[in-house]
Design a protein around this motif. Structure first.
Motif, short mmCIF file in Angstrom:
data_model
loop_
_atom_site.label_atom_id
_atom_site.label_comp_id
_atom_site.label_asym_id
_atom_site.label_seq_id
_atom_site.Cartn_x
_atom_site.Cartn_y
_atom_site.Cartn_z
N ALA A 20 0.91 -1.24 0.03
CA ALA A 20 -0.05 -0.04 0.02
C ALA A 20 0.84 1.27 -0.02
N ALA A 21 1.83 1.23 0.91
CA ALA A 21 2.79 2.42 0.95
C ALA A 21 3.51 2.91 -0.47
N ILE A 22 3.81 1.63 -1.26
CA ILE A 22 4.55 1.85 -2.79
C ILE A 22 3.44 2.16 -3.64
N ARG A 23 2.36 1.76 -3.50
CA ARG A 23 1.21 2.32 -4.50
C ARG A 23 0.81 3.89 -4.14
N LEU A 24 0.84 4.43 -2.79
CA LEU A 24 0.43 5.62 -2.44
C LEU A 24 1.80 6.37 -2.92
N ILE A 25 2.79 6.08 -2.79
CA ILE A 25 4.10 6.64 -3.17
C ILE A 25 4.07 7.12 -4.78
N ALA A 26 3.58 6.08 -5.15
CA ALA A 26 3.84 5.97 -6.78
C ALA A 26 2.70 7.11 -7.41
N LEU A 27 1.63 7.45 -6.74
CA LEU A 27 0.62 8.13 -6.94
C LEU A 27 0.64 9.64 -6.48
N LEU A 28 1.78 9.93 -5.87
CA LEU A 28 2.06 11.33 -5.46
C LEU A 28 2.24 12.30 -6.35
N PRO A 29 1.75 13.53 -6.18
CA PRO A 29 1.99 14.65 -7.14
C PRO A 29 3.50 14.65 -7.63
N GLN A 30 3.70 15.37 -8.64
CA GLN A 30 5.13 15.49 -9.24
C GLN A 30 5.59 16.65 -8.08
N GLY A 31 6.96 16.40 -7.98
CA GLY A 31 7.48 17.22 -6.84
C GLY A 31 7.47 16.82 -5.45
#
Length: 82
Positions: A20-31
């Motif tokens: 879940a953490a990896i998925r959340l991190i992958a969906l973070l806004p640019q920057g």
């Protein structure tokens, strides 16, 4: 200067918090950047580094929006305990 914002996410008892953490991190806004602090049971702790001037409420709203993604179904942002 970028700001750090701690976030914890909670999921179902049998869920994999690392995934879940990896998925959340992958969906973070640019920057935005993230460091996984640790996982325990169905909880993942993450430190987000966000652009300067971003209010905590805006960070929380963005995280909540990301958690509404179908890949993170069942996951919620845990309230801060400090």
């Amino acid at each position: 200067m970028p700001m750090e914002h701690p976030v914890r996410i909670d999921g179902p008892p049998t869920a994999a918090p690392e995934l879940a953490a990896i998925r959340l991190i992958a969906l973070l806004p640019q920057g935005w950047k993230a460091d996984l602090i640790g996982c325990s049971g169905p909880t993942a702790a993450i430190i987000l580094t966000v652009p300067d001037g971003m209010e905590p409420s805006g960070v929380n709203a963005t995280v909540d929006e990301i958690l509404s993604h179908s890949a993170l179904r069942g996951w919620t942002r845990a309230p801060r305990t400090t």
